[in-house]
Enzyme design. Structure first.
Site, PDB file in Angstrom:
ATOM      1  N   ASP A  89     -86.536  23.318 -53.890  1.00 15.91           N
ATOM      2  CA  ASP A  89     -87.121  22.589 -55.021  1.00 15.91           C
ATOM      3  C   ASP A  89     -86.210  21.399 -55.326  1.00 15.91           C
ATOM      4  O   ASP A  89     -85.483  20.952 -54.439  1.00 15.91           O
ATOM      5  CB  ASP A  89     -87.306  23.552 -56.211  1.00 15.91           C
ATOM      6  N   HIS A 103     -86.679  18.755 -53.105  1.00  9.65           N
ATOM      7  CA  HIS A 103     -87.665  17.886 -53.754  1.00  9.65           C
ATOM      8  C   HIS A 103     -87.022  16.666 -54.404  1.00  9.65           C
ATOM      9  O   HIS A 103     -87.650  15.990 -55.205  1.00  9.65           O
ATOM     10  CB  HIS A 103     -88.489  18.683 -54.766  1.00  9.65           C
TER      11      HIS A 103
END
Ligand SMILES: *[C@@H]1O[C@H](CO)[C@@H](O)[C@H](O)[C@H]1NC(C)=O
Ligand SMILES: *[C@@H]1O[C@H](CO)[C@@H](O)[C@H](O)[C@H]1NC(C)=O
Ligand SMILES: *[C@@H]1O[C@H](CO)[C@@H](O)[C@H](O)[C@H]1NC(C)=O
Ligand SMILES: *[C@@H]1O[C@H](CO)[C@@H](O)[C@H](O)[C@H]1NC(C)=O
Ligand SMILES: *[C@@H]1O[C@H](CO)[C@@H](O)[C@H](O)[C@H]1NC(C)=O
Ligand SMILES: *[C@@H]1O[C@H](CO)[C@@H](O)[C@H](O)[C@H]1NC(C)=O
Ligand SMILES: *[C@@H]1O[C@H](CO)[C@@H](O)[C@H](O)[C@H]1NC(C)=O
Ligand SMILES: *[C@@H]1O[C@H](CO)[C@@H](O)[C@H](O)[C@H]1NC(C)=O
Ligand SMILES: *[C@@H]1O[C@H](CO)[C@@H](O)[C@H](O)[C@H]1NC(C)=O
Length: 402
Positions: free
Chosen positions: A215, A238
Site C-alpha cells: 500500500d 502505492h
C-alpha cells in the site's frame, strides 16, 4: 582457594565498576539475562525489563540480542525517568493468528531511541489471505506492527519491519520524531500494509529509508504538520501520499509537507494527494512540496485525486470539502506506466489554489497514446520543461473551470 579469591576480587571490582557506571553511563538490560530465551515467547521478560529500565534514574538500554524470539501484544509505556533506548539485534515474531489492531506499541515516552539491525516480523501472510476489505467495508482490523503514540524528541533507526498484517508503522500524537535508515518490507500484493502512516503529529522526519510494500509507502493523515521526507526509495507500493482526507468530521489540517530526493520504482502512484468525495465537514491541506523525485515505471506519477473512492465504498454525490492549496511539484523526472502521467482532479466546490508545476520530464512509451496531463478545477502555474504538456488531456477542463 587462590582462584576463589581472584573470583571474589574480580566480582567486587566488576560490581564496583557497574555501580560507578550506573551513575554516569548507560545501564544495559539484556533481556536474555532476565529470562528471555530464543525460540520462546519473551513478552513477560520484555515487559519486566522495560519496567526496570524505564524506572532507572540513569540512561538505560534494553538489549534484545541476536536470535529469534516470539512476542505477543505488548505496550511499552512511559514516561521513563531518563533517556531510554531499545536495541533490537534479534528477530521478533508476531503470532500468526493475532487479531485486533495492535502488536507492539511504544507510548508516552520522551527521548526514546529504537535502534538495531533486528527485525519486527509481523508474519502477515495468513492474515493477508483473509483480508476482505476490498469487498467488505466492515472488515475486521488487523494488527499494526509498530505503533508510536505520543512519543516526543525521539529517533527510530536501522530496524526492519517485515510482513506486517496491516500498517507497518503508525505515528499518532508525536512531536519531533525521526525515522532514519529504516527498512520496511512486504510483498506488493499484501493488502493495506502502508509503510509509515502519520497522523496528528508535528515535526516528523523520515530519511534514508527503503520501503517495499503493498500500500502507500508513506501516508499522511489529518493533523500531519512539518513532515519532511528525504532520500526515500519506494516500490513496490502505492507511493507517497497525503491522505486520504475528508472521510471523517472535524479533521485537523495537514500543513507543511516536504518530500525531496525520493525514488519511486514500479509503484501505482508517485506523489499523491487524495481526499474523499462527500466529506462530512470542511478541511484543509496546504504548504506541501514535492521536489527532486525520480519515477521508474510509475502508473500515476503526479496525482491529486479529490474523488478518491477505493473499492467504490463511498458516496459520490457531493464534492470533497477539503481545500488544497500552496502545493508545488518540481523537478520530477523518469518514466510513467500510464499515458495520463499528471492528473489533477480537484473539488468542484473547493478548487485547488496555488498549485505550482515546474520542470516535469516524464516519458511514456506504451500503447495508450501520447503522454498527457489533466487539470480539473485547478489552474496550475507552470514553468520550465513540461512533459507531459500542461493540461493536455482532451477530456480537460476549461468547461469544468467555468
Ligand atoms: C528533537 O529530538 C532530538 C532527538 O532526541 C533532539 O536531539 C533534539 O534536540 C530535539 N529537538 C528539539 C527542538 O527539541
Ligand atoms: C536501500 O536500498 C539501497 C539499494 O538497494 C541500499 O544501497 C541502501 O543501503 C538501502 N538503505 C537502507 C537504509 O537499508
Ligand atoms: C527535520 O527536517 C527539517 C527540515 O529539513 C529540519 O528543519 C529539522 O531540523 C529536522 N529535524 C530533525 C530532528 O532532524
Ligand atoms: C541522502 O543520501 C546521500 C547518499 O547516501 C547522503 O549523502 C545525503 O546526505 C542524504 N541526504 C539526507 C538528507 O540524509
Ligand atoms: C538522494 O538520494 C539518493 C539515494 O536515494 C542518494 O544517492 C543521493 O546522494 C541523494 N542526494 C541528496 C542531495 O541527498
Ligand atoms: C517492475 O515490475 C516488473 C513486473 O513485476 C518487474 O519485472 C521489474 O523487474 C520491476 N522493475 C524494477 C526496477 O524493480
Ligand atoms: C520503454 O521501452 C523500452 C524498450 O522497449 C523498455 O525497455 C522499457 O522498459 C519501456 N519503459 C517503460 C516504462 O515501459
Ligand atoms: C511497469 O509497470 C507495469 C504495471 O505495474 C507492469 O505491468 C510492467 O511489467 C512494468 N514494466 C517494467 C518494464 O517494469
Ligand atoms: C528529459 O528526459 C529525457 C529522458 O530521460 C532526456 O533525454 C532529456 O534530455 C530530458 N530533457 C530535459 C530538458 O532535461
Amino acid at each position: 582457594m587462590g582462584l576463589m579469591l581472584n573470583l571474589v576480587v574480580l566480582f567486587s571490582i566488576s560490581l564496583f565498576v557497574s555501580l560507578g557506571k550506573g551513575q554516569s553511563n548507560d545501564s544495559v538490560f539484556d533481556v536474555t539475562k532476565y529470562g528471555a530465551m530464543p525460540n520462546t515467547d519473551i513478552s513477560q521478560a520484555l515487559t519486566n525489563v522495560w519496567t526496570m529500565a524505564c524506572g532507572s534514574t540513569s540512561q538505560s538500554k534494553v538489549l534484545i540480542p541476536e536470535g529469534t524470539y516470539q512476542l505477543s501484544i505488548i505496550k511499552l509505556t512511559g514516561p521513563c525517568k531518563n533517556h531510554i533506548q531499545i536495541q533490537l539485534e534479534g528477530i521478533l515474531e508476531a503470532p500468526i493468528n493475532l487479531i485486533g489492531e495492535h502488536w507492539i506499541s511504544f507510548q508516552y515516552i520522551d527521548q526514546f531511541t529504537l535502534t538495531g539491525t533486528g527485525v519486527f516480523d509481523g508474519q502477515g501472510k495468513v492474515a493477508w489471505g483473509k483480508n476482505d476489505c476490498a469487498k467488505n467495508s466492515k472488515c475486521s482490523k488487523l494488527p499494526i506492527n509498530l505503533r508510536f503514540n505520543f512519543i516526543t524528541n525521539s529517533i527510530v533507526s536501522d530496524i526492519t519491519s517485515k510482513d506486517s498484517k496491516s500498517f507497518h508503522v503508525n505515528v499518532l500524537g508525536c512531536k519531533n520524531l525521526t525515522f532514519q535508515h529504516v527498512n520496511i518490507n512486504a510483498p506488493g500484493y499484501s493488502p493495506n500494509t502502508d509503510g509509515i502512516h502519520i497522523t496528528r503529529s508535528i515535526g516528523i522526519n523520515v530519511t534514508n529509508t527503503n520501503i517495499s510494500t503493498g500500500d502507500d509507502c508513506i501516508s499522511l493523515g489529518d493533523g500531519s504538520r512539518q513532515v519532511t521526507i528525504t532520500n526515500i526509495t519506494c516500490g513496490p507500493g502505492h507511493g507517497i501520499s497525503v491522505g486520504s482526507l475528508g472521510k471523517y468530521v472535524a479533521e485537523a489540517p495537514v500543513q507543511g509537507v516536504i518530500a525531496k530526493n525520493c525514488t519511486l520504482i514500479n509503484t501505482t502512484n508517485g506523489v499523491r494527494i487524495k481526499t474523499w468525495p462527500s466529506s462530512p465537514s470542511f478541511g484543509t491541506a496546504s504548504d506541501m512540496h514535492f521536489e527532486d523525485i525520480i519515477m521508474v515505471n510509475v502508473s500515476n506519477p503526479i496525482i491529486i485525486d479529490q474523488k478518491y473512492c477505493p473499492w467504490n465504498q463511498c458516496d459520490k454525490t457531493n464534492p470533497s470539502k477539503v481545500k488544497i492549496s500552496d502545493v508545488s511539484f518540481k523537478n520530477i523526472r523518469g518514466t510513467a506506466a500510464n499515458a495520463l502521467a499528471v492528473n489533477f482532479v480537484c473539488s468542484s466546490q473547493f478548487p485547488c489554489e496555488d498549485i505550482e508545476v515546474a520542470d516535469i520530464n516524464l516519458t511514456y512509451n506504451g500503447s495508450g497514446g501520447p503522454i498527457s496531463s489533466q487539470c480539473k478545477n485547478v489552474k496550475p502555474i507552470f514553468s520550465g520543461i513540461q512533459s507531459p504538456p500542461a493540461c493536455s488531456s482532451p477530456s480537460s477542463t476549461a468547461k469544468a473551470l467555468a
